[in-house]
Design a protein around this motif. Sequence first.
Motif, PDB file in Angstrom:
ATOM      1  N   PRO A  43     -74.563 -34.016  29.581  1.00 63.00           N
ATOM      2  CA  PRO A  43     -75.372 -34.294  28.575  1.00 63.00           C
ATOM      3  C   PRO A  43     -74.871 -35.694  27.983  1.00 63.00           C
ATOM      4  CG  PRO A  43     -74.358 -31.939  28.329  1.00 63.00           C
ATOM      5  CD  PRO A  43     -73.954 -32.586  29.591  1.00 63.00           C
ATOM      6  N   LEU A  44     -73.725 -36.032  28.590  1.00 63.43           N
ATOM      7  CA  LEU A  44     -73.127 -37.243  27.745  1.00 63.43           C
ATOM      8  C   LEU A  44     -73.929 -38.280  28.627  1.00 63.43           C
ATOM      9  CD1 LEU A  44     -69.538 -36.559  27.992  1.00 63.43           C
ATOM     10  CD2 LEU A  44     -70.950 -36.443  26.186  1.00 63.43           C
ATOM     11  N   ARG A  45     -74.553 -38.262  29.705  1.00 64.53           N
ATOM     12  CA  ARG A  45     -75.178 -39.344  30.573  1.00 64.53           C
ATOM     13  C   ARG A  45     -76.677 -39.485  29.854  1.00 64.53           C
ATOM     14  NH1 ARG A  45     -72.514 -39.873  35.306  1.00 64.53           N
ATOM     15  NH2 ARG A  45     -71.677 -38.077  36.033  1.00 64.53           N
ATOM     16  N   ASN A  46     -77.457 -38.427  29.146  1.00 62.58           N
ATOM     17  CA  ASN A  46     -78.414 -38.251  28.357  1.00 62.58           C
ATOM     18  C   ASN A  46     -77.957 -39.189  26.949  1.00 62.58           C
ATOM     19  OD1 ASN A  46     -80.009 -37.238  30.384  1.00 62.58           O
ATOM     20  ND2 ASN A  46     -79.354 -35.313  29.612  1.00 62.58           N
ATOM     21  N   ILE A  47     -76.861 -38.871  26.342  1.00 65.62           N
ATOM     22  CA  ILE A  47     -76.361 -39.351  25.149  1.00 65.62           C
ATOM     23  C   ILE A  47     -76.250 -40.963  24.909  1.00 65.62           C
ATOM     24  CG2 ILE A  47     -74.766 -39.169  23.387  1.00 65.62           C
ATOM     25  CD1 ILE A  47     -74.213 -36.448  23.843  1.00 65.62           C
ATOM     26  N   HIS A  48     -75.642 -41.504  26.283  1.00 65.75           N
ATOM     27  CA  HIS A  48     -75.150 -42.664  26.608  1.00 65.75           C
ATOM     28  C   HIS A  48     -75.986 -43.383  28.042  1.00 65.75           C
ATOM     29  CE1 HIS A  48     -72.567 -42.551  23.202  1.00 65.75           C
ATOM     30  NE2 HIS A  48     -71.930 -41.707  23.683  1.00 65.75           N
ATOM     31  N   PRO A  49     -77.357 -43.560  27.994  1.00 70.35           N
ATOM     32  CA  PRO A  49     -78.131 -43.694  29.175  1.00 70.35           C
ATOM     33  C   PRO A  49     -77.497 -45.168  29.565  1.00 70.35           C
ATOM     34  CG  PRO A  49     -79.656 -43.725  27.270  1.00 70.35           C
ATOM     35  CD  PRO A  49     -78.314 -43.271  26.735  1.00 70.35           C
ATOM     36  N   LYS A  50     -76.962 -45.962  28.645  1.00 71.48           N
ATOM     37  CA  LYS A  50     -76.629 -47.264  29.028  1.00 71.48           C
ATOM     38  C   LYS A  50     -75.090 -47.359  29.673  1.00 71.48           C
ATOM     39  CE  LYS A  50     -79.583 -49.774  26.155  1.00 71.48           C
ATOM     40  NZ  LYS A  50     -79.902 -50.816  24.740  1.00 71.48           N
ATOM     41  N   ALA A  51     -74.634 -46.207  29.612  1.00 65.77           N
ATOM     42  CA  ALA A  51     -73.156 -46.252  29.968  1.00 65.77           C
ATOM     43  C   ALA A  51     -73.128 -46.163  31.575  1.00 65.77           C
ATOM     44  CB  ALA A  51     -72.350 -45.066  29.533  1.00 65.77           C
ATOM     45  N   GLY A  52     -72.309 -47.140  32.180  1.00 63.46           N
ATOM     46  CA  GLY A  52     -72.166 -47.274  33.445  1.00 63.46           C
ATOM     47  C   GLY A  52     -71.249 -46.210  34.241  1.00 63.46           C
ATOM     48  N   HIS A  53     -70.278 -45.936  33.468  1.00 63.69           N
ATOM     49  CA  HIS A  53     -69.171 -45.082  33.821  1.00 63.69           C
ATOM     50  C   HIS A  53     -68.987 -43.838  32.777  1.00 63.69           C
ATOM     51  CE1 HIS A  53     -68.342 -48.508  36.397  1.00 63.69           C
ATOM     52  NE2 HIS A  53     -68.284 -49.221  35.275  1.00 63.69           N
ATOM     53  N   HIS A  54     -68.815 -42.498  33.524  1.00 64.25           N
ATOM     54  CA  HIS A  54     -68.260 -41.423  32.843  1.00 64.25           C
ATOM     55  C   HIS A  54     -67.091 -40.942  33.375  1.00 64.25           C
ATOM     56  CE1 HIS A  54     -72.184 -41.437  30.290  1.00 64.25           C
ATOM     57  NE2 HIS A  54     -72.705 -41.751  31.625  1.00 64.25           N
ATOM     58  N   CYS A  55     -65.742 -41.472  32.990  1.00 61.75           N
ATOM     59  CA  CYS A  55     -64.574 -41.391  33.504  1.00 61.75           C
ATOM     60  C   CYS A  55     -64.106 -40.100  33.022  1.00 61.75           C
ATOM     61  CB  CYS A  55     -63.725 -42.509  33.425  1.00 61.75           C
ATOM     62  SG  CYS A  55     -64.362 -44.032  34.350  1.00 61.75           S
ATOM     63  N   TYR A  56     -63.311 -39.519  33.513  1.00 63.62           N
ATOM     64  CA  TYR A  56     -62.941 -38.139  33.184  1.00 63.62           C
ATOM     65  C   TYR A  56     -61.509 -37.714  33.988  1.00 63.62           C
ATOM     66  CZ  TYR A  56     -64.951 -35.824  37.203  1.00 63.62           C
ATOM     67  OH  TYR A  56     -65.379 -35.379  38.471  1.00 63.62           O
ATOM     68  N   ALA A  57     -60.829 -36.851  33.341  1.00 61.09           N
ATOM     69  CA  ALA A  57     -59.729 -35.941  33.749  1.00 61.09           C
ATOM     70  C   ALA A  57     -59.583 -34.659  33.415  1.00 61.09           C
ATOM     71  CB  ALA A  57     -58.418 -36.781  33.545  1.00 61.09           C
ATOM     72  N   TRP A  58     -59.127 -33.618  34.087  1.00 58.01           N
ATOM     73  CA  TRP A  58     -58.929 -32.402  33.653  1.00 58.01           C
ATOM     74  C   TRP A  58     -57.966 -31.719  34.242  1.00 58.01           C
ATOM     75  CZ3 TRP A  58     -58.783 -28.706  37.772  1.00 58.01           C
ATOM     76  CH2 TRP A  58     -59.436 -29.247  38.830  1.00 58.01           C
ATOM     77  N   LYS A  59     -57.376 -30.565  33.191  1.00 57.54           N
ATOM     78  CA  LYS A  59     -56.071 -29.783  33.861  1.00 57.54           C
ATOM     79  C   LYS A  59     -56.276 -28.369  33.396  1.00 57.54           C
ATOM     80  CE  LYS A  59     -50.945 -29.799  33.557  1.00 57.54           C
ATOM     81  NZ  LYS A  59     -49.839 -30.257  32.752  1.00 57.54           N
ATOM     82  N   LEU A  60     -56.048 -27.564  34.524  1.00 55.98           N
ATOM     83  CA  LEU A  60     -56.341 -26.049  34.222  1.00 55.98           C
ATOM     84  C   LEU A  60     -55.050 -25.306  34.495  1.00 55.98           C
ATOM     85  CD1 LEU A  60     -59.712 -25.798  35.942  1.00 55.98           C
ATOM     86  CD2 LEU A  60     -59.142 -24.936  33.569  1.00 55.98           C
ATOM     87  N   GLY A  61     -54.809 -24.369  33.609  1.00 54.62           N
ATOM     88  CA  GLY A  61     -53.687 -23.448  33.900  1.00 54.62           C
ATOM     89  C   GLY A  61     -52.162 -23.788  33.537  1.00 54.62           C
ATOM     90  N   PRO A  62     -51.243 -23.208  33.477  1.00 60.40           N
ATOM     91  CA  PRO A  62     -49.797 -23.442  32.815  1.00 60.40           C
ATOM     92  C   PRO A  62     -49.165 -24.293  33.856  1.00 60.40           C
ATOM     93  CG  PRO A  62     -50.054 -21.308  33.589  1.00 60.40           C
ATOM     94  CD  PRO A  62     -51.411 -21.713  33.669  1.00 60.40           C
ATOM     95  N   GLY A  63     -49.529 -24.311  35.021  1.00 62.76           N
ATOM     96  CA  GLY A  63     -48.666 -25.169  36.052  1.00 62.76           C
ATOM     97  C   GLY A  63     -48.948 -26.484  36.062  1.00 62.76           C
ATOM     98  N   GLU A  64     -48.388 -27.321  37.240  1.00 63.46           N
ATOM     99  CA  GLU A  64     -48.621 -28.808  36.994  1.00 63.46           C
ATOM    100  C   GLU A  64     -49.498 -29.225  38.144  1.00 63.46           C
ATOM    101  OE1 GLU A  64     -47.522 -30.892  34.896  1.00 63.46           O
ATOM    102  OE2 GLU A  64     -46.648 -28.958  33.715  1.00 63.46           O
ATOM    103  N   ASP A  65     -50.054 -28.307  39.076  1.00 64.76           N
ATOM    104  CA  ASP A  65     -50.695 -28.582  40.048  1.00 64.76           C
ATOM    105  C   ASP A  65     -52.316 -28.387  40.055  1.00 64.76           C
ATOM    106  OD1 ASP A  65     -50.733 -25.996  39.982  1.00 64.76           O
ATOM    107  OD2 ASP A  65     -50.266 -25.410  41.922  1.00 64.76           O
ATOM    108  N   ASN A  66     -52.906 -28.022  39.193  1.00 62.90           N
ATOM    109  CA  ASN A  66     -54.333 -27.951  39.203  1.00 62.90           C
ATOM    110  C   ASN A  66     -54.941 -28.821  38.192  1.00 62.90           C
ATOM    111  OD1 ASN A  66     -56.811 -26.996  39.576  1.00 62.90           O
ATOM    112  ND2 ASN A  66     -56.649 -24.870  38.535  1.00 62.90           N
ATOM    113  N   TYR A  67     -55.280 -30.038  38.761  1.00 61.02           N
ATOM    114  CA  TYR A  67     -55.869 -31.056  37.876  1.00 61.02           C
ATOM    115  C   TYR A  67     -56.684 -32.294  38.801  1.00 61.02           C
ATOM    116  CZ  TYR A  67     -52.171 -34.096  39.984  1.00 61.02           C
ATOM    117  OH  TYR A  67     -51.428 -34.643  40.876  1.00 61.02           O
ATOM    118  N   ARG A  68     -57.511 -32.882  38.254  1.00 64.27           N
ATOM    119  CA  ARG A  68     -58.336 -33.922  38.934  1.00 64.27           C
ATOM    120  C   ARG A  68     -58.401 -35.048  37.971  1.00 64.27           C
ATOM    121  NH1 ARG A  68     -57.935 -32.305  42.005  1.00 64.27           N
ATOM    122  NH2 ARG A  68     -59.532 -30.841  42.950  1.00 64.27           N
TER     123      ARG A  68
END
Length: 201
Positions: A43-68
């Motif tokens: 949906p963010l690509r539709n909200i900001h069609p002029k944006a050239g980059h939609h950069c992100y990071a996520w982390k899942l779970g209580p450990g330190e090894d599941n992220y991107r």
Amino acid sequence: MKDSYKTIVKPTEETLYKDRGSKFYGYAFPLTTDEEVNDLIAPLRNIHPKAGHHCYAWKLGPGEDNYRANDDGEPSHSAGDPILGQINSYELSDVLVVVSRIFGGTKLGVGGLISAYRETARIALSNSKIITRTITARVEIHFEYPQMSQVMRFIDEHNFRIEHQELTTTCFMTIAVPKSRQKEVADLINTMYPISAKIPA
């Protein structure tokens, strides 16, 4: 083993950070699985069609090894990593942070990008409602009805949560306890004869 971790309650409102004409729009979302990432970003690509980059990071779970971390076309490590750094700075898990950038005509350089993505992520997370979630495990308790008050007193004293109970002449109860204390709690209950406990398979 950690018994708890921090996360956010709900998606944040859009935030805006500006640097030399470029606009950086920041968002933070609760996340339960990495399969949700594309659906949250689309949906963010539709909200900001002029944006050239939609950069992100996520982390899942209580450990330190599941992220991107994803730079989405920005110079390597100039966007995703600074965003992830803010997630770690806030000690959060089960969260996705997205920064949508609209180029303003002036190149910021790698250092400028790192600073801008980091600051946008920080602003987004500073606007979020953060809670602490406890990681629990189950313990089964078996007892006779006359021991009911003793069992309930034990549960109340330790602030454990009852998840299921069957109360007849012979009673059965499942309680939720901090995961790191599962064996300790079961062993403790087993000293309270004739009350017994076991860890479910």
